[in-house]
Design a protein around this motif. Structure first.
Motif, PDB file in Angstrom:
ATOM      1  N   MET A   1       4.899  -0.686  -5.377  1.00 56.60           N
ATOM      2  CA  MET A   1       4.551   0.683  -5.695  1.00 56.60           C
ATOM      3  C   MET A   1       3.031   0.850  -5.782  1.00 56.60           C
ATOM      4  SD  MET A   1       6.436   3.329  -6.350  1.00 56.60           S
ATOM      5  CE  MET A   1       6.271   4.949  -6.922  1.00 56.60           C
ATOM      6  N   GLY A   2       2.320  -0.178  -6.243  1.00 53.83           N
ATOM      7  CA  GLY A   2       0.866  -0.126  -6.345  1.00 53.83           C
ATOM      8  C   GLY A   2       0.207   0.072  -4.994  1.00 53.83           C
ATOM      9  N   MET A   3       0.773  -0.504  -3.964  1.00 53.25           N
ATOM     10  CA  MET A   3       0.237  -0.361  -2.617  1.00 53.25           C
ATOM     11  C   MET A   3       0.381   1.069  -2.125  1.00 53.25           C
ATOM     12  SD  MET A   3      -1.128  -3.065  -1.589  1.00 53.25           S
ATOM     13  CE  MET A   3      -1.003  -3.905  -0.041  1.00 53.25           C
ATOM     14  N   ASP A   4       1.486   1.711  -2.477  1.00 56.49           N
ATOM     15  CA  ASP A   4       1.703   3.090  -2.066  1.00 56.49           C
ATOM     16  C   ASP A   4       0.674   4.016  -2.704  1.00 56.49           C
ATOM     17  OD1 ASP A   4       3.837   2.467  -0.427  1.00 56.49           O
ATOM     18  OD2 ASP A   4       5.328   2.763  -2.016  1.00 56.49           O
ATOM     19  N   ASN A   5       0.352   3.759  -3.971  1.00 56.62           N
ATOM     20  CA  ASN A   5      -0.656   4.575  -4.658  1.00 56.62           C
ATOM     21  C   ASN A   5      -2.020   4.419  -4.000  1.00 56.62           C
ATOM     22  OD1 ASN A   5       1.065   5.741  -6.507  1.00 56.62           O
ATOM     23  ND2 ASN A   5       0.695   4.200  -8.082  1.00 56.62           N
ATOM     24  N   ASN A   6      -2.364   3.182  -3.611  1.00 52.91           N
ATOM     25  CA  ASN A   6      -3.635   2.941  -2.936  1.00 52.91           C
ATOM     26  C   ASN A   6      -3.690   3.661  -1.598  1.00 52.91           C
ATOM     27  OD1 ASN A   6      -4.738   1.401  -4.974  1.00 52.91           O
ATOM     28  ND2 ASN A   6      -4.081  -0.551  -4.089  1.00 52.91           N
ATOM     29  N   LYS A   7      -2.588   3.611  -0.860  1.00 55.51           N
ATOM     30  CA  LYS A   7      -2.538   4.302   0.423  1.00 55.51           C
ATOM     31  C   LYS A   7      -2.710   5.794   0.235  1.00 55.51           C
ATOM     32  CE  LYS A   7       0.244   1.525   3.590  1.00 55.51           C
ATOM     33  NZ  LYS A   7       1.499   1.501   4.362  1.00 55.51           N
ATOM     34  N   LEU A   8      -2.024   6.324  -0.750  1.00 56.22           N
ATOM     35  CA  LEU A   8      -2.087   7.750  -1.029  1.00 56.22           C
ATOM     36  C   LEU A   8      -3.507   8.158  -1.433  1.00 56.22           C
ATOM     37  CD1 LEU A   8      -0.498  10.366  -1.189  1.00 56.22           C
ATOM     38  CD2 LEU A   8       0.117   9.788  -3.534  1.00 56.22           C
ATOM     39  N   GLU A   9      -4.114   7.350  -2.298  1.00 54.06           N
ATOM     40  CA  GLU A   9      -5.487   7.638  -2.722  1.00 54.06           C
ATOM     41  C   GLU A   9      -6.449   7.592  -1.542  1.00 54.06           C
ATOM     42  OE1 GLU A   9      -6.744   5.221  -6.020  1.00 54.06           O
ATOM     43  OE2 GLU A   9      -4.973   5.774  -7.199  1.00 54.06           O
ATOM     44  N   ASN A  10      -6.283   6.609  -0.663  1.00 52.29           N
ATOM     45  CA  ASN A  10      -7.131   6.501   0.522  1.00 52.29           C
ATOM     46  C   ASN A  10      -6.959   7.704   1.440  1.00 52.29           C
ATOM     47  OD1 ASN A  10      -8.364   4.114  -0.206  1.00 52.29           O
ATOM     48  ND2 ASN A  10      -6.863   2.830   0.855  1.00 52.29           N
ATOM     49  N   GLU A  11      -5.718   8.150   1.619  1.00 50.52           N
ATOM     50  CA  GLU A  11      -5.454   9.318   2.455  1.00 50.52           C
ATOM     51  C   GLU A  11      -6.092  10.571   1.862  1.00 50.52           C
ATOM     52  OE1 GLU A  11      -4.079   9.566   5.531  1.00 50.52           O
ATOM     53  OE2 GLU A  11      -4.139   7.376   5.444  1.00 50.52           O
ATOM     54  N   ILE A  12      -5.997  10.702   0.554  1.00 54.18           N
ATOM     55  CA  ILE A  12      -6.608  11.854  -0.121  1.00 54.18           C
ATOM     56  C   ILE A  12      -8.125  11.827   0.053  1.00 54.18           C
ATOM     57  CG2 ILE A  12      -7.066  12.891  -2.379  1.00 54.18           C
ATOM     58  CD1 ILE A  12      -4.156  12.135  -3.134  1.00 54.18           C
ATOM     59  N   LYS A  13      -8.730  10.652  -0.082  1.00 53.92           N
ATOM     60  CA  LYS A  13     -10.177  10.511   0.113  1.00 53.92           C
ATOM     61  C   LYS A  13     -10.573  10.890   1.537  1.00 53.92           C
ATOM     62  CE  LYS A  13     -11.026   6.994  -3.389  1.00 53.92           C
ATOM     63  NZ  LYS A  13     -11.367   5.592  -3.650  1.00 53.92           N
ATOM     64  N   LYS A  14      -9.770  10.450   2.513  1.00 51.81           N
ATOM     65  CA  LYS A  14     -10.054  10.778   3.915  1.00 51.81           C
ATOM     66  C   LYS A  14      -9.980  12.287   4.146  1.00 51.81           C
ATOM     67  CE  LYS A  14      -8.359   6.478   5.997  1.00 51.81           C
ATOM     68  NZ  LYS A  14      -7.293   5.899   6.838  1.00 51.81           N
ATOM     69  N   ILE A  15      -8.959  12.909   3.566  1.00 46.89           N
ATOM     70  CA  ILE A  15      -8.778  14.356   3.725  1.00 46.89           C
ATOM     71  C   ILE A  15      -9.947  15.105   3.078  1.00 46.89           C
ATOM     72  CG2 ILE A  15      -7.363  16.333   3.012  1.00 46.89           C
ATOM     73  CD1 ILE A  15      -4.904  14.463   3.399  1.00 46.89           C
TER      74      ILE A  15
END
Length: 89
Positions: free
Chosen positions: A1-15
């Motif tokens: 689940m921690g990996m999913d949060n990191n991915k989500l945070e990275n996507e938000i930063k990119k956006i």
């Protein structure tokens, strides 16, 4: 689940980064700095042209003036834009 949060945070930063760039692009396209540079550069090209080719009355050659002015303005505005962006940020 921690990996999913990191991915989500990275996507938000990119956006957010993309949105910031798009907003800056919009500001640049409508800025008076850009408009003034285009006017000045076009005027300089026409003045130089007028002094250089003043006796030529060739319509085809005369028609190149706005094209050259526009082209030069688009080439040189990258440099002006970088300065403008630093002031805006």
């Amino acid at each position: 689940m921690g990996m999913d949060n990191n991915k989500l945070e990275n996507e938000i930063k990119k956006i957010k980064a993309r949105n910031a760039k798009v907003e800056l692009d919009k500001k640049w396209e409508t800025s008076w700095t850009r408009r003034l540079c285009i006017c000045v550069l076009t005027y300089v090209v026409v003045v130089i042209y007028s002094f250089t080719i003043q006796r030529v009355s060739n319509v085809f050659l005369s028609s190149l003036v706005p094209v050259i002015g526009f082209t030069l303005s688009t080439l040189s505005l990258g440099f002006v834009r970088k300065i403008w962006e630093k002031r805006i940020r």
